[in-house]
Design a protein around this motif. Sequence first.
Motif, PDB file in Angstrom:
ATOM      1  N   MET A   1       0.368  -1.568   0.481  1.00 32.26           N
ATOM      2  CA  MET A   1       0.158   0.127  -0.207  1.00 32.26           C
ATOM      3  C   MET A   1       0.990   1.392  -0.250  1.00 32.26           C
ATOM      4  O   MET A   1       1.668   1.645   1.070  1.00 32.26           O
ATOM      5  CB  MET A   1      -0.739  -0.139   1.448  1.00 32.26           C
ATOM      6  N   LEU A   2       0.323   2.212  -0.818  1.00 36.06           N
ATOM      7  CA  LEU A   2       1.173   3.300  -1.154  1.00 36.06           C
ATOM      8  C   LEU A   2       0.216   4.126  -0.303  1.00 36.06           C
ATOM      9  O   LEU A   2      -0.680   4.823  -0.527  1.00 36.06           O
ATOM     10  CB  LEU A   2       0.907   3.794  -2.851  1.00 36.06           C
ATOM     11  N   HIS A  60       6.815   1.620 -10.952  1.00 40.61           N
ATOM     12  CA  HIS A  60       6.646   1.594  -9.309  1.00 40.61           C
ATOM     13  C   HIS A  60       5.832   2.043  -9.185  1.00 40.61           C
ATOM     14  O   HIS A  60       4.680   1.087  -7.956  1.00 40.61           O
ATOM     15  CB  HIS A  60       7.738   2.853  -8.695  1.00 40.61           C
ATOM     16  N   VAL A  61       4.365   3.458  -8.840  1.00 40.61           N
ATOM     17  CA  VAL A  61       3.313   3.659  -8.329  1.00 40.61           C
ATOM     18  C   VAL A  61       2.373   2.615  -8.726  1.00 40.61           C
ATOM     19  O   VAL A  61       1.658   1.871  -7.864  1.00 40.61           O
ATOM     20  CB  VAL A  61       2.533   5.182  -9.436  1.00 40.61           C
ATOM     21  N   ILE A  62       2.252   2.013  -9.736  1.00 43.87           N
ATOM     22  CA  ILE A  62       1.552   0.686 -10.386  1.00 43.87           C
ATOM     23  C   ILE A  62       1.646  -0.892  -9.717  1.00 43.87           C
ATOM     24  O   ILE A  62       0.828  -0.916  -8.999  1.00 43.87           O
ATOM     25  CB  ILE A  62       1.681   0.366 -11.952  1.00 43.87           C
ATOM     26  N   SER A  63       2.921  -1.156  -9.340  1.00 39.86           N
ATOM     27  CA  SER A  63       3.283  -1.810  -8.344  1.00 39.86           C
ATOM     28  C   SER A  63       2.822  -2.372  -7.592  1.00 39.86           C
ATOM     29  O   SER A  63       2.768  -3.361  -6.797  1.00 39.86           O
ATOM     30  CB  SER A  63       4.829  -2.096  -8.635  1.00 39.86           C
ATOM     31  N   ARG A  67      -1.990   5.250  -7.739  1.00 37.48           N
ATOM     32  CA  ARG A  67      -2.683   5.283  -8.688  1.00 37.48           C
ATOM     33  C   ARG A  67      -1.705   7.357  -9.403  1.00 37.48           C
ATOM     34  O   ARG A  67      -1.490   7.762  -8.665  1.00 37.48           O
ATOM     35  CB  ARG A  67      -4.478   6.011  -8.227  1.00 37.48           C
ATOM     36  N   VAL A  68      -1.432   6.841 -11.434  1.00 35.23           N
ATOM     37  CA  VAL A  68      -0.301   6.970 -11.786  1.00 35.23           C
ATOM     38  C   VAL A  68      -1.590   8.902 -12.160  1.00 35.23           C
ATOM     39  O   VAL A  68      -2.877   8.498 -11.964  1.00 35.23           O
ATOM     40  CB  VAL A  68       0.039   6.560 -12.238  1.00 35.23           C
ATOM     41  N   LYS A  69      -1.431   9.873 -11.727  1.00 31.45           N
ATOM     42  CA  LYS A  69      -2.227  10.628 -12.360  1.00 31.45           C
ATOM     43  C   LYS A  69      -1.103  11.960 -13.098  1.00 31.45           C
ATOM     44  O   LYS A  69      -0.244  12.565 -12.428  1.00 31.45           O
ATOM     45  CB  LYS A  69      -2.868  12.100 -10.472  1.00 31.45           C
ATOM     46  N   LEU A  70      -1.315  11.676 -14.597  1.00 33.66           N
ATOM     47  CA  LEU A  70      -1.055  12.690 -15.654  1.00 33.66           C
ATOM     48  C   LEU A  70      -1.142  14.278 -15.126  1.00 33.66           C
ATOM     49  O   LEU A  70      -2.254  14.483 -16.117  1.00 33.66           O
ATOM     50  CB  LEU A  70      -0.549  11.989 -16.987  1.00 33.66           C
ATOM     51  N   GLU A  71      -0.182  14.999 -14.804  1.00 32.19           N
ATOM     52  CA  GLU A  71      -0.751  16.288 -15.061  1.00 32.19           C
ATOM     53  C   GLU A  71      -0.394  17.207 -16.141  1.00 32.19           C
ATOM     54  O   GLU A  71       0.397  16.331 -17.036  1.00 32.19           O
ATOM     55  CB  GLU A  71      -0.102  17.048 -13.561  1.00 32.19           C
ATOM     56  N   PRO A  72      -0.142  18.250 -16.268  1.00 37.63           N
ATOM     57  CA  PRO A  72      -0.022  19.054 -17.557  1.00 37.63           C
ATOM     58  C   PRO A  72       1.213  19.667 -17.640  1.00 37.63           C
ATOM     59  O   PRO A  72       1.900  18.975 -16.514  1.00 37.63           O
ATOM     60  CB  PRO A  72      -1.574  20.960 -17.795  1.00 37.63           C
ATOM     61  N   ILE A  73       1.872  19.058 -18.841  1.00 38.12           N
ATOM     62  CA  ILE A  73       3.348  19.209 -18.481  1.00 38.12           C
ATOM     63  C   ILE A  73       3.286  20.961 -18.813  1.00 38.12           C
ATOM     64  O   ILE A  73       3.485  21.160 -20.453  1.00 38.12           O
ATOM     65  CB  ILE A  73       4.184  18.753 -19.930  1.00 38.12           C
TER      66      ILE A  73
END
Length: 174
Positions: A1-2, A60-63, A67-73
């Motif tokens: 658990m992360l 790593h987050v997935i493993s 939750r991966v949260k992709l923010e604007p670049i």
Amino acid sequence: MLHPRVEAALNAQINAEMWSAYLYLSMAAYCHNEGFTGMANWFQVQFKEEQDHAQILFNHVISRGGRVKLEPIDAVETEWASVLAVFENTLQHEKKVTMLINDLYTVALEEKDYAAQSMLKWFIDEQVEEEEGVQDILNHLRMIKDNGYGLYMIDKELGARTYTQASPLATSAE
Ligand code: MG
């Protein structure tokens, strides 16, 4: 658990690595336009390496069930005064990334996240190499100043750089 704090810090670093990739792609474009195709190649390799860094953190987050949260670049620079200025900016940027990695490691320490600490050790070592490599190029560029033949030779040398996948990805099942 992360832990949510570690998860948020890892997501922020994914964004920082993607921003780095974007910055180096922009630098590659500048070098191409200035006629330094070898330097452009060097930055294209940097571009791929930064995407690898983001991918390692993503995995790593997935493993860990996070939750991966992709923010604007954010937008990146597109103009520099010279190729020397490009490499000065690169060193300054890598020093900043080292600080970000250190801060991320501190969060993992504070939350007693040993798995994240283990994964981040690769990044700590990688940053030493990044800074050293860019410092070497900068030293050479400062040495030759505006000497055309010197610039030609450095450009040729940097043109020989090839991409190798980051070791944490090469050994995983990705
Ligand atoms: Mg990186």
